[in-house]
Design a protein around this motif. Structure first.
Motif, PDB file in Angstrom:
ATOM      1  N   ALA A 143       0.822  -1.211   0.000  1.00  0.00           N
ATOM      2  CA  ALA A 143       0.000   0.000   0.000  1.00  0.00           C
ATOM      3  C   ALA A 143       0.854   1.258   0.000  1.00  0.00           C
ATOM      4  N   ASP A 144       2.040   1.187   0.591  1.00  0.00           N
ATOM      5  CA  ASP A 144       2.920   2.356   0.644  1.00  0.00           C
ATOM      6  C   ASP A 144       3.473   2.732  -0.722  1.00  0.00           C
ATOM      7  N   PHE A 145       3.381   1.837  -1.701  1.00  0.00           N
ATOM      8  CA  PHE A 145       3.878   2.145  -3.038  1.00  0.00           C
ATOM      9  C   PHE A 145       2.996   3.162  -3.756  1.00  0.00           C
ATOM     10  N   ALA A 146       1.839   3.471  -3.194  1.00  0.00           N
ATOM     11  CA  ALA A 146       0.972   4.513  -3.752  1.00  0.00           C
ATOM     12  C   ALA A 146       1.260   5.882  -3.162  1.00  0.00           C
ATOM     13  N   ASN A 147       2.146   5.947  -2.184  1.00  0.00           N
ATOM     14  CA  ASN A 147       2.452   7.199  -1.484  1.00  0.00           C
ATOM     15  C   ASN A 147       3.429   8.029  -2.315  1.00  0.00           C
ATOM     16  N   ALA A 148       2.957   9.142  -2.854  1.00  0.00           N
ATOM     17  CA  ALA A 148       3.782   9.990  -3.721  1.00  0.00           C
ATOM     18  C   ALA A 148       4.915  10.667  -2.957  1.00  0.00           C
ATOM     19  N   ASP A 149       4.836  10.695  -1.624  1.00  0.00           N
ATOM     20  CA  ASP A 149       5.891  11.318  -0.826  1.00  0.00           C
ATOM     21  C   ASP A 149       7.101  10.405  -0.645  1.00  0.00           C
ATOM     22  N   LEU A 150       6.954   9.133  -0.988  1.00  0.00           N
ATOM     23  CA  LEU A 150       8.057   8.189  -0.869  1.00  0.00           C
ATOM     24  C   LEU A 150       8.774   8.028  -2.202  1.00  0.00           C
ATOM     25  N   LEU A 151      10.019   7.630  -2.135  1.00  0.00           N
ATOM     26  CA  LEU A 151      10.795   7.317  -3.334  1.00  0.00           C
ATOM     27  C   LEU A 151      10.663   5.830  -3.605  1.00  0.00           C
ATOM     28  N   ILE A 152       9.956   5.504  -4.680  1.00  0.00           N
ATOM     29  CA  ILE A 152       9.579   4.124  -4.982  1.00  0.00           C
ATOM     30  C   ILE A 152      10.229   3.685  -6.295  1.00  0.00           C
ATOM     31  N   GLY A 153      10.751   2.466  -6.303  1.00  0.00           N
ATOM     32  CA  GLY A 153      11.356   1.936  -7.520  1.00  0.00           C
ATOM     33  C   GLY A 153      10.816   0.568  -7.885  1.00  0.00           C
ATOM     34  N   LEU A 154      10.712   0.330  -9.175  1.00  0.00           N
ATOM     35  CA  LEU A 154      10.370  -0.989  -9.708  1.00  0.00           C
ATOM     36  C   LEU A 154      11.349  -1.307 -10.832  1.00  0.00           C
ATOM     37  N   CYS A 155      11.410  -2.564 -11.225  1.00  0.00           N
ATOM     38  CA  CYS A 155      12.104  -2.894 -12.461  1.00  0.00           C
ATOM     39  C   CYS A 155      11.244  -2.390 -13.623  1.00  0.00           C
ATOM     40  N   ALA A 156      11.876  -2.114 -14.730  1.00  0.00           N
ATOM     41  CA  ALA A 156      11.173  -1.568 -15.886  1.00  0.00           C
ATOM     42  C   ALA A 156      10.129  -2.544 -16.417  1.00  0.00           C
ATOM     43  N   GLU A 157       9.127  -2.005 -17.094  1.00  0.00           N
ATOM     44  CA  GLU A 157       8.137  -2.853 -17.756  1.00  0.00           C
ATOM     45  C   GLU A 157       8.828  -3.688 -18.831  1.00  0.00           C
ATOM     46  N   GLY A 158       8.412  -4.935 -18.961  1.00  0.00           N
ATOM     47  CA  GLY A 158       9.047  -5.836 -19.907  1.00  0.00           C
ATOM     48  C   GLY A 158      10.132  -6.685 -19.283  1.00  0.00           C
ATOM     49  N   VAL A 159      10.711  -6.217 -18.178  1.00  0.00           N
ATOM     50  CA  VAL A 159      11.682  -7.000 -17.407  1.00  0.00           C
ATOM     51  C   VAL A 159      10.886  -7.901 -16.458  1.00  0.00           C
ATOM     52  N   PRO A 160      11.257  -9.171 -16.318  1.00  0.00           N
ATOM     53  CA  PRO A 160      10.454 -10.070 -15.473  1.00  0.00           C
ATOM     54  C   PRO A 160      10.125  -9.519 -14.098  1.00  0.00           C
ATOM     55  N   CYS A 161      11.120  -8.975 -13.372  1.00  0.00           N
ATOM     56  CA  CYS A 161      10.812  -8.474 -12.031  1.00  0.00           C
ATOM     57  C   CYS A 161       9.883  -7.265 -12.096  1.00  0.00           C
ATOM     58  N   GLY A 162       9.915  -6.509 -13.200  1.00  0.00           N
ATOM     59  CA  GLY A 162       8.991  -5.395 -13.372  1.00  0.00           C
ATOM     60  C   GLY A 162       7.586  -5.863 -13.646  1.00  0.00           C
ATOM     61  N   GLU A 163       7.456  -6.892 -14.486  1.00  0.00           N
ATOM     62  CA  GLU A 163       6.145  -7.464 -14.769  1.00  0.00           C
ATOM     63  C   GLU A 163       5.534  -8.075 -13.509  1.00  0.00           C
TER      64      GLU A 163
END
Length: 267
Positions: A143-163
């Motif tokens: 749920a914290d990944f929706a918080n715009a005040d935090l610095l959040i990272g994901l793997c890019a789209e198309g990369v398995p961990c991103g998907e």
């Protein structure tokens, strides 16, 4: 980027033994019988390059050293990266002998192009939230990944961990506020370790590899995603014998024990 596997003294049993007959022939033919019973098997030799998902880095480095130690005339080199990027390199003709992907879809495309055949699933992995040591942002879950005040990272789209990360967030009904999309899971982990991000979604094995540099936050089973990893020797390999032997080693009891020690699960 390629990693040269360094040789270690420890030897892991891999079918690469050479049996030599000895002794002179005598009148009763006993030595001759011994010679016939002791068929010499040629040792493996030559170089191979293994293209492997970034999340396999630590485990495959150990597997490579063990395989080399058991086959003294073999050298294993690695190219680690996002499975999607490795797939594109293979399809573009990059010299490679083995492909280990973090998801079946990238392997399927390589097989469909005729660049690999008969892949086998060898491990599975799960997602986990990684936060810097101390968890200064107080992250508790997806749920914290929706918080715009935090610095959040994901793997890019198309990369398995991103998907997989986006799939887990969708399962949790969370629309993420993403500050960076990293090219592979190790790049994402590095930014979390450095404190450049408050949280990122990586694999369980990556959190274990980071040690005390990060803290782990589990993702509930009903929101999590299981990643299945296939491996195959490539049809364009210049050293099919060694490539096949490496794949067999990864699938062997010894190989599976190494992978288990790094947090991977059986397929």
């Amino acid at each position: 980027m390629k990693f040269r596997v360094m040789r270690l003294l420890a030897v892991v049993s891999v079918p690469a033994l050479v049996f030599a007959a000895c002794g002179d022939d005598d009148d009763d033919g006993a030595s001759s019988s011994t010679t016939e019973a002791s068929a010499e098997q040629p040792a493996l030799e030559g170089d191979i390059t293994v293209f492997a998902a970034a999340s396999l880095t630590d485990a495959f480095m150990e597997l490579g050293t063990a395989f080399e130690s058991a086959n003294q005339d073999v050298t294993v080199e690695f190219n680690f990266g996002a499975s999607s990027a490795l797939r594109e390199q293979i399809l573009a003709g990059a010299p490679a002998d083995v492909f280990a992907s973090a998801n079946p879809s990238n392997m399927d495309q390589v097989v469909e192009a005729g660049a690999a055949a008969n892949p086998e699933n060898f491990v599975t992995n799960q997602l986990e939230i990684a936060v810097p040591a101390g968890n200064g942002a107080g992250v508790t879950g997806l749920a914290d990944f929706a918080n715009a005040d935090l610095l959040i990272g994901l793997c890019a789209e198309g990369v398995p961990c991103g998907e997989f990360g986006r799939e887990a967030l969708a399962n949790a009904g969370v629309t993420p506020s993403i500050d960076t999309n990293e090219p592979d899971v190790r790049s994402l982990l590095t930014k979390v370790e450095a404190g450049d991000l408050d949280a990122g979604i990586v694999y369980v094995t990556d959190v274990l590899a980071a040690g005390d540099a990060v803290e782990r936050i589990d993702i509930p089973a009903d929101e999590n995603v299981i990643a299945t990893y296939p491996i195959a020797a490539l049809t364009g390999t210049a050293n099919a014998e060694v490539a096949d032997a490496f794949v067999e080693f990864v699938l062997s009891d010894e190989g599976q024990q190494v992978l288990d020690s790094y947090g991977f699960d059986a397929p």
